[in-house]
Design a protein around this motif. Structure first.
Motif, PDB file in Angstrom:
ATOM      1  N   GLN A  55       0.861  -1.181   0.000  1.00  0.00           N
ATOM      2  CA  GLN A  55       0.000   0.000   0.000  1.00  0.00           C
ATOM      3  C   GLN A  55       0.897   1.231   0.000  1.00  0.00           C
ATOM      4  O   GLN A  55       1.752   1.387   0.858  1.00  0.00           O
ATOM      5  N   THR A  56       0.694   2.117  -0.963  1.00  0.00           N
ATOM      6  CA  THR A  56       1.542   3.311  -1.061  1.00  0.00           C
ATOM      7  C   THR A  56       0.816   4.581  -0.655  1.00  0.00           C
ATOM      8  O   THR A  56       1.403   5.658  -0.706  1.00  0.00           O
ATOM      9  N   GLY A  57      -0.446   4.462  -0.253  1.00  0.00           N
ATOM     10  CA  GLY A  57      -1.142   5.653   0.222  1.00  0.00           C
ATOM     11  C   GLY A  57      -2.628   5.460   0.386  1.00  0.00           C
ATOM     12  O   GLY A  57      -3.225   4.578  -0.222  1.00  0.00           O
ATOM     13  N   LEU A  65      -0.131  11.566  -7.449  1.00  0.00           N
ATOM     14  CA  LEU A  65       0.145  10.845  -8.682  1.00  0.00           C
ATOM     15  C   LEU A  65       1.059  11.639  -9.611  1.00  0.00           C
ATOM     16  O   LEU A  65       1.946  11.075 -10.252  1.00  0.00           O
ATOM     17  N   LEU A  66       0.845  12.942  -9.690  1.00  0.00           N
ATOM     18  CA  LEU A  66       1.696  13.770 -10.538  1.00  0.00           C
ATOM     19  C   LEU A  66       3.131  13.815 -10.030  1.00  0.00           C
ATOM     20  O   LEU A  66       4.070  13.874 -10.813  1.00  0.00           O
ATOM     21  N   SER A  67       3.305  13.737  -8.728  1.00  0.00           N
ATOM     22  CA  SER A  67       4.643  13.779  -8.135  1.00  0.00           C
ATOM     23  C   SER A  67       5.320  12.419  -8.094  1.00  0.00           C
ATOM     24  O   SER A  67       6.537  12.329  -8.224  1.00  0.00           O
ATOM     25  N   ASN A  68       4.540  11.361  -7.900  1.00  0.00           N
ATOM     26  CA  ASN A  68       5.117  10.051  -7.610  1.00  0.00           C
ATOM     27  C   ASN A  68       4.813   8.964  -8.629  1.00  0.00           C
ATOM     28  O   ASN A  68       5.271   7.842  -8.469  1.00  0.00           O
ATOM     29  N   GLY A  69       4.006   9.261  -9.619  1.00  0.00           N
ATOM     30  CA  GLY A  69       3.639   8.235 -10.586  1.00  0.00           C
ATOM     31  C   GLY A  69       2.452   7.419 -10.111  1.00  0.00           C
ATOM     32  O   GLY A  69       1.943   7.594  -9.012  1.00  0.00           O
ATOM     33  N   GLN A  70       2.007   6.526 -10.964  1.00  0.00           N
ATOM     34  CA  GLN A  70       0.794   5.789 -10.677  1.00  0.00           C
ATOM     35  C   GLN A  70       1.100   4.433 -10.045  1.00  0.00           C
ATOM     36  O   GLN A  70       2.129   3.833 -10.305  1.00  0.00           O
ATOM     37  N   PHE A  75     -13.975  10.067 -10.412  1.00  0.00           N
ATOM     38  CA  PHE A  75     -13.617   9.962 -11.816  1.00  0.00           C
ATOM     39  C   PHE A  75     -13.060  11.282 -12.374  1.00  0.00           C
ATOM     40  O   PHE A  75     -12.499  11.309 -13.451  1.00  0.00           O
ATOM     41  N   GLU A  76     -13.211  12.360 -11.605  1.00  0.00           N
ATOM     42  CA  GLU A  76     -12.579  13.621 -11.991  1.00  0.00           C
ATOM     43  C   GLU A  76     -11.056  13.486 -12.004  1.00  0.00           C
ATOM     44  O   GLU A  76     -10.368  14.260 -12.654  1.00  0.00           O
ATOM     45  N   LEU A  77     -10.562  12.503 -11.294  1.00  0.00           N
ATOM     46  CA  LEU A  77      -9.120  12.254 -11.261  1.00  0.00           C
ATOM     47  C   LEU A  77      -8.563  12.081 -12.663  1.00  0.00           C
ATOM     48  O   LEU A  77      -7.480  12.557 -12.977  1.00  0.00           O
ATOM     49  N   PHE A  78      -9.299  11.420 -13.512  1.00  0.00           N
ATOM     50  CA  PHE A  78      -8.793  11.133 -14.851  1.00  0.00           C
ATOM     51  C   PHE A  78      -8.719  12.391 -15.711  1.00  0.00           C
ATOM     52  O   PHE A  78      -8.006  12.418 -16.699  1.00  0.00           O
ATOM     53  N   GLN A  79      -9.446  13.436 -15.336  1.00  0.00           N
ATOM     54  CA  GLN A  79      -9.315  14.713 -16.028  1.00  0.00           C
ATOM     55  C   GLN A  79      -8.106  15.477 -15.513  1.00  0.00           C
ATOM     56  O   GLN A  79      -7.497  16.234 -16.240  1.00  0.00           O
ATOM     57  N   CYS A  80      -7.761  15.282 -14.235  1.00  0.00           N
ATOM     58  CA  CYS A  80      -6.642  15.993 -13.616  1.00  0.00           C
ATOM     59  C   CYS A  80      -5.300  15.389 -13.979  1.00  0.00           C
ATOM     60  O   CYS A  80      -4.319  16.100 -14.145  1.00  0.00           O
ATOM     61  N   HIS A  81      -5.254  14.081 -14.088  1.00  0.00           N
ATOM     62  CA  HIS A  81      -3.982  13.381 -14.195  1.00  0.00           C
ATOM     63  C   HIS A  81      -3.588  13.188 -15.655  1.00  0.00           C
ATOM     64  O   HIS A  81      -3.636  12.116 -16.203  1.00  0.00           O
ATOM     65  N   ARG A  82      -3.191  14.284 -16.263  1.00  0.00           N
ATOM     66  CA  ARG A  82      -2.722  14.259 -17.649  1.00  0.00           C
ATOM     67  C   ARG A  82      -1.421  15.040 -17.733  1.00  0.00           C
ATOM     68  O   ARG A  82      -1.184  15.967 -16.993  1.00  0.00           O
ATOM     69  N   TYR A  99      -5.028   1.914 -15.763  1.00  0.00           N
ATOM     70  CA  TYR A  99      -5.205   1.577 -14.354  1.00  0.00           C
ATOM     71  C   TYR A  99      -5.984   0.286 -14.243  1.00  0.00           C
ATOM     72  O   TYR A  99      -6.879   0.023 -15.048  1.00  0.00           O
ATOM     73  N   ARG A 100      -5.658  -0.469 -13.244  1.00  0.00           N
ATOM     74  CA  ARG A 100      -6.560  -1.516 -12.779  1.00  0.00           C
ATOM     75  C   ARG A 100      -7.437  -0.793 -11.769  1.00  0.00           C
ATOM     76  O   ARG A 100      -6.948  -0.319 -10.764  1.00  0.00           O
ATOM     77  N   LEU A 101      -8.680  -0.684 -12.044  1.00  0.00           N
ATOM     78  CA  LEU A 101      -9.560   0.176 -11.263  1.00  0.00           C
ATOM     79  C   LEU A 101     -10.649  -0.650 -10.595  1.00  0.00           C
ATOM     80  O   LEU A 101     -11.307  -1.460 -11.243  1.00  0.00           O
ATOM     81  N   PHE A 102     -10.813  -0.444  -9.299  1.00  0.00           N
ATOM     82  CA  PHE A 102     -11.882  -1.078  -8.541  1.00  0.00           C
ATOM     83  C   PHE A 102     -12.704   0.024  -7.914  1.00  0.00           C
ATOM     84  O   PHE A 102     -12.175   0.857  -7.190  1.00  0.00           O
ATOM     85  N   ARG A 103     -13.995   0.056  -8.210  1.00  0.00           N
ATOM     86  CA  ARG A 103     -14.876   1.018  -7.559  1.00  0.00           C
ATOM     87  C   ARG A 103     -15.317   0.424  -6.238  1.00  0.00           C
ATOM     88  O   ARG A 103     -15.656  -0.754  -6.170  1.00  0.00           O
ATOM     89  N   ILE A 104     -15.337   1.237  -5.214  1.00  0.00           N
ATOM     90  CA  ILE A 104     -15.755   0.758  -3.900  1.00  0.00           C
ATOM     91  C   ILE A 104     -16.783   1.706  -3.323  1.00  0.00           C
ATOM     92  O   ILE A 104     -16.887   2.850  -3.738  1.00  0.00           O
ATOM     93  N   CYS A 105     -17.540   1.200  -2.374  1.00  0.00           N
ATOM     94  CA  CYS A 105     -18.458   2.056  -1.632  1.00  0.00           C
ATOM     95  C   CYS A 105     -18.413   1.622  -0.177  1.00  0.00           C
ATOM     96  O   CYS A 105     -18.204   0.441   0.125  1.00  0.00           O
ATOM     97  N   SER A 106     -18.571   2.559   0.715  1.00  0.00           N
ATOM     98  CA  SER A 106     -18.477   2.229   2.129  1.00  0.00           C
ATOM     99  C   SER A 106     -19.580   1.271   2.561  1.00  0.00           C
ATOM    100  O   SER A 106     -19.377   0.452   3.451  1.00  0.00           O
ATOM    101  N   GLN A 107     -20.750   1.341   1.937  1.00  0.00           N
ATOM    102  CA  GLN A 107     -21.820   0.427   2.293  1.00  0.00           C
ATOM    103  C   GLN A 107     -21.383  -1.011   2.053  1.00  0.00           C
ATOM    104  O   GLN A 107     -21.624  -1.893   2.865  1.00  0.00           O
ATOM    105  N   CYS A 108     -20.726  -1.254   0.954  1.00  0.00           N
ATOM    106  CA  CYS A 108     -20.252  -2.587   0.638  1.00  0.00           C
ATOM    107  C   CYS A 108     -19.233  -3.048   1.684  1.00  0.00           C
ATOM    108  O   CYS A 108     -19.267  -4.176   2.152  1.00  0.00           O
TER     109      CYS A 108
END
Length: 95
Positions: free
Chosen positions: A29-31, A43-48, A64-71, A80-89
């Motif tokens: 875990q890196t963060g 991500l901009l400082s340390n990579g993905q 998902f706004e992250l993908f607009q920022c990280h260019r 990315y290997r992306l997993f959506r999570i929710c606290s209810q789950c």
């Protein structure tokens, strides 16, 4: 493999981190970040990471706004290997 968690509920983030480490003990875990802005800066400082776990709605907006920022000018795509999570789950152990 490395992974990052974007989750603004720390109990849910801790639970997810424990679940991941139980299933994949070799993963690092890196963060844990509570906002899209915080994570984008990291991500901009340390990579993905190899894997990104994201709550969909966090304090400062939709994750998902992250993908607009990280260019960057050199890189105009994401992988990315992306997993959506929710606290209810995470709270009900429905996953």
């Amino acid at each position: 493999m490395t992974f990052i968690i974007l989750e603004d509920e720390m109990i849910a983030a801790q639970r997810l981190a424990r679940m991941v480490k139980e299933i994949y003990p070799e993963w690092q875990q890196t963060g844990v970040f509570e906002s899209v802005e915080e994570l984008a800066g990291h991500l901009l400082s340390n990579g993905q990471p190899d894997v990104l776990f994201m709550d969909i709605q966090v304090a400062d907006g939709n994750s998902f706004e992250l993908f607009q920022c990280h260019r960057s000018e050199e890189q105009n795509y994401f992988y990315y290997r992306l997993f959506r999570i929710c606290s209810q789950c995470l709270q009900t152990q429905c996953c």
